[in-house]
Design a protein around this motif. Sequence first.
Motif, PDB file in Angstrom:
ATOM      1  N   GLN A 117       0.956  -1.195  -0.067  1.00 29.12           N
ATOM      2  CA  GLN A 117      -0.061   0.149   0.028  1.00 29.12           C
ATOM      3  C   GLN A 117       0.858   1.262   0.030  1.00 29.12           C
ATOM      4  O   GLN A 117       0.368   2.311  -0.443  1.00 29.12           O
ATOM      5  N   THR A 118       2.140   1.242   0.749  1.00 28.60           N
ATOM      6  CA  THR A 118       2.823   2.452   0.626  1.00 28.60           C
ATOM      7  C   THR A 118       3.756   2.492  -0.627  1.00 28.60           C
ATOM      8  O   THR A 118       4.519   3.555  -0.951  1.00 28.60           O
ATOM      9  N   GLY A 119       3.618   1.598  -1.624  1.00 28.98           N
ATOM     10  CA  GLY A 119       4.386   1.898  -2.824  1.00 28.98           C
ATOM     11  C   GLY A 119       5.752   1.168  -2.607  1.00 28.98           C
ATOM     12  O   GLY A 119       6.687   1.166  -3.734  1.00 28.98           O
TER      13      GLY A 119
ATOM     14  N   GLY B  98       7.467  -5.811   8.838  1.00 29.52           N
ATOM     15  CA  GLY B  98       5.988  -5.973   8.445  1.00 29.52           C
ATOM     16  C   GLY B  98       5.656  -5.627   6.931  1.00 29.52           C
ATOM     17  O   GLY B  98       6.544  -5.140   6.397  1.00 29.52           O
ATOM     18  N   ILE B  99       4.469  -5.435   6.673  1.00 27.97           N
ATOM     19  CA  ILE B  99       3.883  -4.869   5.347  1.00 27.97           C
ATOM     20  C   ILE B  99       2.482  -4.292   5.514  1.00 27.97           C
ATOM     21  O   ILE B  99       1.580  -4.747   6.333  1.00 27.97           O
ATOM     22  N   ALA B 100       2.263  -3.359   4.722  1.00 26.21           N
ATOM     23  CA  ALA B 100       1.099  -2.598   4.656  1.00 26.21           C
ATOM     24  C   ALA B 100       0.147  -3.247   3.501  1.00 26.21           C
ATOM     25  O   ALA B 100       0.920  -2.966   2.462  1.00 26.21           O
ATOM     26  N   THR B 101      -0.476  -4.006   3.874  1.00 31.10           N
ATOM     27  CA  THR B 101      -1.785  -4.326   2.762  1.00 31.10           C
ATOM     28  C   THR B 101      -2.968  -4.981   3.293  1.00 31.10           C
ATOM     29  O   THR B 101      -3.326  -5.053   4.313  1.00 31.10           O
ATOM     30  N   ALA B 102      -4.068  -4.862   2.519  1.00 31.19           N
ATOM     31  CA  ALA B 102      -5.341  -5.338   2.704  1.00 31.19           C
ATOM     32  C   ALA B 102      -5.629  -6.768   2.555  1.00 31.19           C
ATOM     33  O   ALA B 102      -6.430  -7.292   2.921  1.00 31.19           O
ATOM     34  N   ASP B 103      -4.363  -7.380   1.932  1.00 36.32           N
ATOM     35  CA  ASP B 103      -4.626  -8.834   1.723  1.00 36.32           C
ATOM     36  C   ASP B 103      -3.725  -9.628   2.806  1.00 36.32           C
ATOM     37  O   ASP B 103      -2.448  -9.589   2.680  1.00 36.32           O
ATOM     38  N   ASP B 104      -4.573 -10.255   3.821  1.00 38.62           N
ATOM     39  CA  ASP B 104      -3.720 -10.893   4.897  1.00 38.62           C
ATOM     40  C   ASP B 104      -3.122 -12.160   4.414  1.00 38.62           C
ATOM     41  O   ASP B 104      -2.054 -12.348   5.083  1.00 38.62           O
TER      42      ASP B 104
ATOM     43  N   SER C 176       0.329   9.367   6.284  1.00 35.90           N
ATOM     44  CA  SER C 176      -0.521   8.645   5.547  1.00 35.90           C
ATOM     45  C   SER C 176      -1.850   8.300   6.301  1.00 35.90           C
ATOM     46  O   SER C 176      -2.952   8.026   5.659  1.00 35.90           O
ATOM     47  N   GLY C 177      -1.852   8.851   7.501  1.00 33.45           N
ATOM     48  CA  GLY C 177      -3.133   8.723   8.349  1.00 33.45           C
ATOM     49  C   GLY C 177      -3.486   7.332   8.622  1.00 33.45           C
ATOM     50  O   GLY C 177      -2.278   6.371   8.869  1.00 33.45           O
ATOM     51  N   PHE C 178      -4.794   6.863   8.329  1.00 34.92           N
ATOM     52  CA  PHE C 178      -5.054   5.623   8.815  1.00 34.92           C
ATOM     53  C   PHE C 178      -5.356   4.506   7.449  1.00 34.92           C
ATOM     54  O   PHE C 178      -5.785   3.529   7.537  1.00 34.92           O
ATOM     55  N   ALA C 179      -4.684   5.187   6.396  1.00 39.46           N
ATOM     56  CA  ALA C 179      -5.090   4.370   5.184  1.00 39.46           C
ATOM     57  C   ALA C 179      -4.080   3.135   5.190  1.00 39.46           C
ATOM     58  O   ALA C 179      -4.576   1.911   4.451  1.00 39.46           O
ATOM     59  N   MET C 180      -2.792   3.136   5.679  1.00 33.38           N
ATOM     60  CA  MET C 180      -2.033   2.036   5.624  1.00 33.38           C
ATOM     61  C   MET C 180      -2.244   0.974   6.792  1.00 33.38           C
ATOM     62  O   MET C 180      -2.253   1.464   7.784  1.00 33.38           O
ATOM     63  N   THR C 181      -2.452  -0.354   6.228  1.00 29.16           N
ATOM     64  CA  THR C 181      -2.780  -1.305   7.233  1.00 29.16           C
ATOM     65  C   THR C 181      -1.727  -2.482   7.424  1.00 29.16           C
ATOM     66  O   THR C 181      -1.726  -3.407   6.569  1.00 29.16           O
TER      67      THR C 181
END
Length: 410
Positions: free
Chosen positions: A296-298, A327-333, A373-378
């Motif tokens: 998500q962060t590119g 870790g990793i910023a992703t919506a795909d667990d 990025s606020g709360f967009a990066m998970t």
Amino acid sequence: MSQFPDGFLWGAATAAHQVEGGNVNADLWPSEWAPGSHFAEPSGDAVDHYHRYPEDIATLAGLGLNAYRFGVEWARIEPEEGFFSRAALDHYRRMVGTCLEHGVTPIVTYSHFTTPRWFAAAGGWNGTAAVDRFARYAARVTKHLGDLVPWVCTFNEPNVISLMVHLGVVPAAAREDGLGLSDAADGQRAPSGGQSSSGGSWPVPSVEVMAAAHRKAVEAIKSGPGSPAVGWTLALIDLQPADGGEQRSAAVRQAAELDWLEVSRDDDFVGVQTYTRERIGPDGVLPVPDGAATTQTGWEVYPQALGHTVRLAAEHARVPVLVTENGIATADDDARIAYTAAALEGLAGCVADGVDVRGYLHWSLLDNFEWTSGFAMTFGLIAVDRATFARAVKPSARWLGQVARAGRLS
């Protein structure tokens, strides 16, 4: 099968400002709310960990994890210079106690980027009294918590701004995006080259100043009570030279990583924080390779980075290594599990080769406020409902807990 030693620390990490909420005395709070702010949104209530830590620590322990790295917030503890809040110190002592009640090893970070407003106004880390002010704060925290805390990190990634300046751009892997600078409250962003948006020179905390603050804080912490292992954590991007970039890559590695690792030679451990790699060409950082998966962060999905940087840290610091963030910023667990498994394979390889690795702490325990990025990066192992703060454990958290219970990847 990749085996980890008995007594290995398995856990997750958070930072106070990113999860607690309501950190109104911190230097970053005004810039988050300023007109034209470079923050996507303000931290606000964050994920209310300040009040919900008992639930969060209990969840971590229930998953099978045995360590929790969290920060105490300087802006809460010393909201005005020389005034130390007993209420805030008691709060953090309760957090430590909650960890111990659940069989969780507390790993406490004294400074994770944010500082009190009064400290920033006095010049921040470039102020003449910065070293003494931080040491005084470290001594007061230790007096209140030291008898219960076995691991202390003085600073989180004091070298991250150095990485940005020496690379000549804000590298993708440096997710802090220039935060923690003395004039961050102005709402400006540190652009490439270390120049402020007003055209002046951007103040860069030097290795000399930060090392002096670290050393004096270590002395204060070691004075007791307690006898914690003390070190600091470093942002270690896996820097890789491309054709023609060998000289530039070596120079960046020396100034932004190796000079800082050498400071750790007098410490009990060094914390390694790694997410991806950056390839360096003759003109600077190269783009992510065509076709490579990104987060998500590119950033490039490159879990092999962890093993590389742990070896680098062990070689140059010559002390035990604790992985304090990965870790990793992703919506795909499923992608999170795949990334973490590959990173742990590399870490297991380090252990097998005799590198003294004491633990692995995933970033992050909770989806949280990721700075600009606020709360967009998970990044979290646990999702948080933005409206209700309700927690939802992700499959990746259960998977990591199984690995921790087994002590191995199979």
